[in-house]
Scaffold this active site. Structure first.
Site, mmCIF file in Angstrom:
data_model
loop_
_atom_site.group_PDB
_atom_site.id
_atom_site.type_symbol
_atom_site.label_atom_id
_atom_site.label_comp_id
_atom_site.label_asym_id
_atom_site.label_seq_id
_atom_site.Cartn_x
_atom_site.Cartn_y
_atom_site.Cartn_z
ATOM 1 C CE1 TYR A 1 -2.850 -0.139 8.745
ATOM 2 C CE2 TYR A 1 -4.085 -0.787 10.092
ATOM 3 C CZ TYR A 1 -3.877 0.118 9.397
ATOM 4 O OH TYR A 1 -4.743 0.464 8.401
ATOM 5 C CG ASP B 1 -2.250 -0.271 5.100
ATOM 6 O OD1 ASP B 1 -1.156 -0.278 5.229
ATOM 7 O OD2 ASP B 1 -2.730 0.983 5.407
ATOM 8 C CD GLU C 1 -2.696 1.099 1.896
ATOM 9 O OE1 GLU C 1 -3.747 1.832 2.734
ATOM 10 O OE2 GLU C 1 -3.289 -0.270 2.850
ATOM 11 C CE LYS C 2 0.091 3.914 4.461
ATOM 12 N NZ LYS C 2 -0.343 3.446 5.645
ATOM 13 C CG ASP D 1 -6.949 -0.473 7.011
ATOM 14 O OD1 ASP D 1 -7.432 -0.853 5.697
ATOM 15 O OD2 ASP D 1 -7.376 0.401 7.332
ATOM 16 N NE ARG E 1 -4.058 4.914 8.330
ATOM 17 C CZ ARG E 1 -4.329 6.497 7.801
ATOM 18 N NH1 ARG E 1 -5.705 6.868 8.651
ATOM 19 N NH2 ARG E 1 -4.013 6.961 7.417
#
Length: 659
Positions: free
Chosen positions: A328, A103, A7-8, A105, A330
């Site tokens: 993580y 991520d 994702e990043k 989620d 979040r």
């Protein structure tokens, strides 16, 4: 060639760090020694198309165009990251297998799924795609995660839920923002009246609280305090408990409003004998609080350091991505997998090396203890936020980073401390037919509370001598305590976040209230900070020291909207349905059809709204000298604003379809 899509960039680097070397860095990806590649998104590379992409006429805001419902949804590449999307598409065409490393989620799942779909990956490639779930960027944790790959198809419902949320928010925000902005323009208001299914109920909470404070009229009320002595002259106090006969003189909360009544009680009991009618003595204990999820961390950081939700999230992102000191951030979970307990010695050793303030707490921790935090049944895609095993020169951290790291570390250490234990005593005393009560707590073992500065409650500070049922006492003095009712307190960052997470308290529908007690509240861990920040940026919320209040434009908007839009019932019901979609208990089509039907009614109602409240209102001060800018939020959506002096027709179409 196996292709890992993170994702990043930070996650991509962490993955590549534990894969075959030597490696070659290319434009947009890292090539491994075995020919596999690791690439990355930069948050959302795709965003939902604007209304004018569906039909050029929607470039102009007109009531007759509403509601806007796309027949075929379109995504477009973000201009700033288009080159990275191009690089991924090229790699997908060469890949023989794909590993989805978004991520852990709902939004992370959709983000990479969309890129894979947009890259026109072959059907077999998508069917065989694997899912990599990483919540800790330390090499050992990444290596473990790589050995536990799952089928990406197991997470299809999670992606569908995120897609439903994204599209529903777009529809709700685009249509109602246009409808009410146009109504405001009819009264000469030049700002954008942004409406969102999460942000608007939050604004509603603040508007109603401000109104309650403004309309509050303080009233006096009275208590009677008896000063008692035992036969050995041991002193303590007890408070009068009004009987049913006093109800005509009490308010709805049982407070006595008549001073003559209180004075009458004083005269009756003063210098009279008392009798201990009953005595309850209980040994009680409190388990240590669970490790943090993001919201509970934001609430505690706001209370302790007055940090905003956005500040805490940004700090956590740095501690996670740049320093690799926490897992993580979040996360919506406050639980840990059982297997993680075996890693406790390494984690605690890292905390001890990283924090001088927590050194003694680490030494005194009993690592054989296993609190209720370790519960596999309550851990889904990600676990609670905890420190990693990494040792770090904390001098490199800023003050705020150190503060937040130590909050997280202390909360983790609590899991290895015993329960707080105390003895609770409650004495019911009769004096001249009047009932009085005295309570006190006696600490037996501080347990986990030893890690916190001691703030004693009134009960903790009260002391009682040894008492027995049937014991005779003497009331040596009695007095009336003059009290005043207090207005509700204005929201702060901590209490507004707490309201969002405990939204059931503010829900009007009793059936929905019951359902929401076990859900995550209003918004998600990933979006709450961004939504609050958005309300401040748009000038609907204002800060006065630590207090949060609604602006005039914020109040006018809430008063103009239907109650359905300003209470949390509807958006909380949405979250319940979205969660059901992720659990495969509800269909995407059923949710969207119901939502569009409700939205059509709301747009129709807007035509008859009395927008007089916007007459003479200037647009919010924070909206001056606007330039188009994007919020770097988890949902990948954009926040659009307008330059001073530009027309609403030109720019209000750019308003973000916010949650």
């Amino acid at each position: 060639m196996r292709l890992y899509i993170a994702e990043k960039p930070s996650l991509a680097r962490a993955i590549a760090a534990v894969l075959p070397k030597p490696q070659q860095k290319h434009n947009g990806y890292i090539q491994l020694a075995n020919g596999d590649c690791v690439t990355w998104c930069i948050g959302h590379l795709l965003e939902q198309a604007e209304p004018e992409h569906y039909d050029a006429k929607f470039k102009q805001w007109r009531l007759e165009h509403l509601p806007i419902f796309p027949d075929k949804w379109q995504w477009k590449a973000k201009s700033k990251t288009a080159s990275q999307l191009k690089a991924i598409k090229s790699l997908v065409k060469q890949a023989s297998s794909i590993v989805h490393a978004g991520d852990p989620d709902r939004e992370g799942q959709l983000l990479v799924d969309l890129v894979i779909e947009h890259s026109k990956a072959k059907v077999t490639l998508k069917q065989q795609c694997q899912r990599l779930l990483i919540s800790d960027l330390n090499p050992a944790a990444v290596s473990r995660a790589l050995k536990q790959l799952k089928s990406n198809q197991e997470f299809s419902a999670l992606s569908t839920s995120a897609l439903a949320r994204s599209r529903a928010d777009w529809l709700y925000g685009i249509n109602l923002t246009r409808a009410y902005t146009l109504k405001g323009q009819q009264q000469g208001y030049s700002g954008v009246l942004s409406v969102g299914r999460v942000q608007t109920p939050i604004l509603g909470l603040v508007v109603r609280r401000d109104q309650e404070i403004a309309e509050f009229v303080s009233r006096p009320y009275y208590q009677v305090e008896a000063h008692l002595h035992t036969e050995q002259a041991e002193a303590f106090t007890a408070l009068w408990q009004p009987s049913e006969a006093c109800e005509p003189y009490q308010d709805e909360e049982g407070r006595v409003l008549s001073r003559p009544l209180a004075e009458h009680v004083v005269k009756r009991v003063n210098q009279q004998a008392g009798l201990v009618q009953s005595l309850k003595q209980q040994d009680k204990q409190q388990a240590p609080p669970l490790p943090y999820n993001l919201s509970s961390l934001q609430i505690d950081a706001a209370k302790r350091f007055a940090y905003s939700a956005k500040q805490v999230l940004d700090i956590c992102q740095g501690l996670y991505e740049r320093h690799n000191l926490i897992t993580y951030p979040r996360s919506d979970s406050r639980y840990l997998p059982k297997q993680h307990h075996a890693e406790a010695p390494k984690v605690v050793a890292a905390i001890q090396a990283n924090s001088q303030h927590l050194e003694k707490a680490c030494v005194d921790a009993d690592l054989t203890k296993r609190s209720k935090a370790w519960n596999d049944a309550k851990v889904e895609a990600h676990h609670a936020i905890i420190p990693t095993e990494k040792r770090y020169a904390v001098a490199k951290l800023g003050e705020a980073e150190r503060n937040v790291y130590e909050l997280i570390a202390r909360q983790y250490l609590l899991q290895f401390y015993p329960h707080y234990q105390y003895a609770h005593t409650e004495a019911n005393i009769v004096i001249a037919d009047g009932h009085f009560k005295a309570t006190a707590n006696q600490i037996k073992e501080l347990g986990w509370k030893a890690l916190f500065p001691q703030k004693k409650s009134a009960e903790d500070m009260a002391t009682l001598p040894p008492l027995k049922q049937g014991q005779v006492l003497q009331c040596v003095d009695a007095r009336v305590l003059d009290k005043q009712t207090q207005p509700p307190k204005a929201f702060t960052d901590a209490t507004l976040l707490a309201a969002m997470t405990g939204i059931a308290k503010y829900v009007q529908d009793p059936s929905l209230k019951a359902v929401l007690k076990d859900t995550d509240g209003l918004g998600t861990e990933a979006t709450r900070a961004g939504i609050l920040e958005l309300l401040f940026k748009r000038g609907f919320l204002l800060r006065q020291a630590k207090q949060i209040h609604a602006s005039d434009s914020g109040k006018a908007l809430i008063n103009a909207l239907p109650a359905l839009c300003t209470w949390p019932d509807m958006t909380a019901h949405w979250e319940t349905q979205l969660n059901a979609i992720s659990q495969k208990a509800q269909s995407y089509q059923g949710f969207m059809q119901g939502m569009q039907g409700q939205l059509s009614q709301l747009v129709e109602q807007s035509a008859s709204v009395n927008a007089q409240a916007f007459a003479g209102l200037a647009k919010p001060a924070s909206n001056k000298a606007y330039r188009k800018k994007r919020t770097n939020n988890k949902g990948g959506s954009r926040s659009y604003t307008k330059r001073a002096g530009s027309s609403a027709k030109k720019t209000s179409r750019k308003a973000k379809p916010a949650a």
